[in-house]
Motif scaffolding. Sequence first.
Motif, mmCIF file in Angstrom:
data_model
loop_
_atom_site.group_PDB
_atom_site.id
_atom_site.type_symbol
_atom_site.label_atom_id
_atom_site.label_comp_id
_atom_site.label_asym_id
_atom_site.label_seq_id
_atom_site.Cartn_x
_atom_site.Cartn_y
_atom_site.Cartn_z
ATOM 1 N N ALA A 164 0.831 -1.211 0.000
ATOM 2 C CA ALA A 164 0.000 0.000 0.000
ATOM 3 C C ALA A 164 0.864 1.259 0.000
ATOM 4 N N ASP A 165 1.957 1.229 0.767
ATOM 5 C CA ASP A 165 2.868 2.381 0.792
ATOM 6 C C ASP A 165 3.603 2.518 -0.532
ATOM 7 N N ALA A 166 3.969 1.381 -1.134
ATOM 8 C CA ALA A 166 4.648 1.423 -2.431
ATOM 9 C C ALA A 166 3.737 2.033 -3.493
ATOM 10 N N ARG A 167 2.464 1.644 -3.484
ATOM 11 C CA ARG A 167 1.529 2.181 -4.481
ATOM 12 C C ARG A 167 1.289 3.668 -4.308
ATOM 13 N N ALA A 168 1.538 4.184 -3.113
ATOM 14 C CA ALA A 168 1.322 5.610 -2.837
ATOM 15 C C ALA A 168 2.569 6.459 -3.067
ATOM 16 N N LEU A 169 3.683 5.835 -3.484
ATOM 17 C CA LEU A 169 4.925 6.585 -3.686
ATOM 18 C C LEU A 169 4.739 7.716 -4.699
ATOM 19 N N ASP A 170 5.364 8.848 -4.407
ATOM 20 C CA ASP A 170 5.344 9.967 -5.341
ATOM 21 C C ASP A 170 6.753 10.441 -5.685
ATOM 22 N N HIS A 171 7.760 9.586 -5.379
ATOM 23 C CA HIS A 171 9.149 9.921 -5.687
ATOM 24 C C HIS A 171 9.892 8.635 -6.036
ATOM 25 N N PRO A 172 10.979 8.721 -6.805
ATOM 26 C CA PRO A 172 11.714 7.515 -7.217
ATOM 27 C C PRO A 172 12.339 6.803 -6.025
ATOM 28 N N VAL A 173 12.328 5.467 -6.086
ATOM 29 C CA VAL A 173 12.968 4.629 -5.070
ATOM 30 C C VAL A 173 13.644 3.462 -5.777
ATOM 31 N N GLY A 174 14.913 3.203 -5.453
ATOM 32 C CA GLY A 174 15.608 2.059 -6.028
ATOM 33 C C GLY A 174 16.987 2.428 -6.542
ATOM 34 N N ASP A 176 19.249 2.875 -10.026
ATOM 35 C CA ASP A 176 18.882 3.336 -11.364
ATOM 36 C C ASP A 176 18.665 2.259 -12.415
ATOM 37 N N GLU A 177 19.670 1.403 -12.664
ATOM 38 C CA GLU A 177 19.550 0.443 -13.770
ATOM 39 C C GLU A 177 18.623 -0.722 -13.444
ATOM 40 N N TYR A 178 18.213 -0.838 -12.190
ATOM 41 C CA TYR A 178 17.371 -1.971 -11.773
ATOM 42 C C TYR A 178 15.986 -1.523 -11.319
ATOM 43 N N MET A 179 15.630 -0.271 -11.652
ATOM 44 C CA MET A 179 14.326 0.273 -11.300
ATOM 45 C C MET A 179 13.355 0.080 -12.449
ATOM 46 N N ALA A 180 12.181 -0.464 -12.152
ATOM 47 C CA ALA A 180 11.122 -0.536 -13.153
ATOM 48 C C ALA A 180 10.731 0.878 -13.572
ATOM 49 N N PRO A 181 10.212 1.054 -14.789
ATOM 50 C CA PRO A 181 9.813 2.398 -15.225
ATOM 51 C C PRO A 181 8.918 3.116 -14.228
ATOM 52 N N GLU A 182 7.994 2.376 -13.612
ATOM 53 C CA GLU A 182 7.090 3.025 -12.652
ATOM 54 C C GLU A 182 7.794 3.434 -11.366
ATOM 55 N N GLN A 183 8.954 2.843 -11.066
ATOM 56 C CA GLN A 183 9.734 3.306 -9.919
ATOM 57 C C GLN A 183 10.461 4.615 -10.243
ATOM 58 N N CYS A 184 10.823 4.791 -11.507
ATOM 59 C CA CYS A 184 11.494 6.027 -11.912
ATOM 60 C C CYS A 184 10.523 7.207 -11.893
ATOM 61 N N GLU A 185 9.303 6.961 -12.333
ATOM 62 C CA GLU A 185 8.283 8.023 -12.406
ATOM 63 C C GLU A 185 6.981 7.498 -11.818
ATOM 64 N N PRO A 186 6.910 7.391 -10.496
ATOM 65 C CA PRO A 186 5.699 6.848 -9.865
ATOM 66 C C PRO A 186 4.456 7.669 -10.228
ATOM 67 N N GLY A 187 3.395 6.957 -10.569
ATOM 68 C CA GLY A 187 2.141 7.616 -10.921
ATOM 69 C C GLY A 187 2.017 7.907 -12.396
ATOM 70 N N GLU A 188 3.121 8.217 -13.052
ATOM 71 C CA GLU A 188 3.065 8.537 -14.473
ATOM 72 C C GLU A 188 3.103 7.283 -15.345
ATOM 73 N N ARG A 189 3.719 6.224 -14.836
ATOM 74 C CA ARG A 189 3.854 4.991 -15.622
ATOM 75 C C ARG A 189 3.255 3.801 -14.885
ATOM 76 N N GLY A 190 2.300 4.067 -14.030
ATOM 77 C CA GLY A 190 1.682 3.005 -13.251
ATOM 78 C C GLY A 190 2.161 3.047 -11.816
ATOM 79 N N ALA A 191 1.454 2.331 -10.961
ATOM 80 C CA ALA A 191 1.802 2.301 -9.540
ATOM 81 C C ALA A 191 2.961 1.351 -9.289
ATOM 82 N N VAL A 192 3.794 1.697 -8.328
ATOM 83 C CA VAL A 192 4.852 0.791 -7.870
ATOM 84 C C VAL A 192 4.193 -0.344 -7.115
ATOM 85 N N ASP A 193 4.617 -1.578 -7.416
ATOM 86 C CA ASP A 193 3.881 -2.745 -6.931
ATOM 87 C C ASP A 193 4.826 -3.938 -6.929
#
Length: 283
Positions: A164-174, A176-193
Motif C-alpha cells: 500500500a505504501d509502495a503504491r502511494a509513492l510519489d518519488h523515485p525509489v531504487g 537506477d539500472e534496476y528500477m522498473a519504469p514506474e519506480q522512476c516516475e511513480p504515478g506517471e507509468r503506473g503504480a509501484v507494486d
Amino acid sequence: MSDTWDLAGGDAIAPGLTAVRPVGGGDVFEAWSAFDERLHAPVVVKIVRPGHVDVESSRAGLLREVEMLSRLNHPGVVRLFAYDDEGPRPYLVLENVDGPNLSSLISRHGHLPLHQLLPLGLELASALHYLRHEGVCHLDVKPSNVIMGAPAKLIDLSVAMDVADARALDHPVGSDEYMAPEQCEPGERGAVDHASDVWGFGATMFRAAAGHRAFDREPRWQQLTHGPAALPHFVPHELGDLITSCLAPDPADRPLPSEIALAIEPMMDRLPTARLSGFKISL
C-alpha cells in the motif's frame, strides 16, 4: 573525510560483537563480517555511518528494515538476529550467508553458466512469491543485493515497504539500472507494486545471463526510452523470452513470480546430467 567508523579486524563494534573484515556497504551503512559472542557464530553487522547517526531518514530506514525482517521468514530472505538503534553506533546483526554477492561474482567470472543461472532464478522467484503474499515490495532487487549462498538470498530491505505504501509513492525509489519504469516516475507509468520487483528480477537475471547490464548507466533511466539490450546468442531462447517478459514496460504484462518458477522448472529438468569418473550423478 571518509564517513566511516575506522574499524579494524579485532575491534569491538559493540559489546559482544567483534569486527572481522569489511564486506561492503553503501551511502548510509557500512557492513562488516563479525563474530557474535551471544550466538557464538559469524554474522554480518550493518552499522549506520557516523554522518548518518543523527539523520532522521537514515534512522527511519534502519527501523523500517528491522520491522520488515522481523516479520519475514523465508529461506531466500536474509534473517535478522538483533539490532540496536539507540547506541552510539546503531546497527543490525544479520545472518552470515556463505557466498559472494552476485555482482562481484559476475565481475570476476562473467555470465553464469546455466546450471548456476537457472537455480538462481528459481530461488529468487521463490523469495519474490513469498514477499508478494506477505504484502511486501523489496524495491531494490539487483545483483549486489543477492548473496550466492545455498539457496541464494535477498538482502538489504532498507527501502522495502508494504504494498500500500509502495503504491502511494510519489518519488523515485531504487537503484537506477534496476528500477522498473514506474519506480522512476511513480504515478506517471503506473503504480509501484510487486510487479516492480519482477522487473528488478528481470534486470538482475539479464546481467547474470549476459554478463552485462540490460540498460546502460548513462543517460540515466534508459528503461524509460529504450528496450533492453539484446541477450547474447548463448542464452537459450526460452530463458531469454522469460527474462524479456519480466522487463515489459507495462507492469500488467510481466509474469507473476510463481509463473516464473513454473517456467524455469522444466528448463532445469532438461539440463545435461553430470558425470564424474564414469559414474552418473543425478541432479
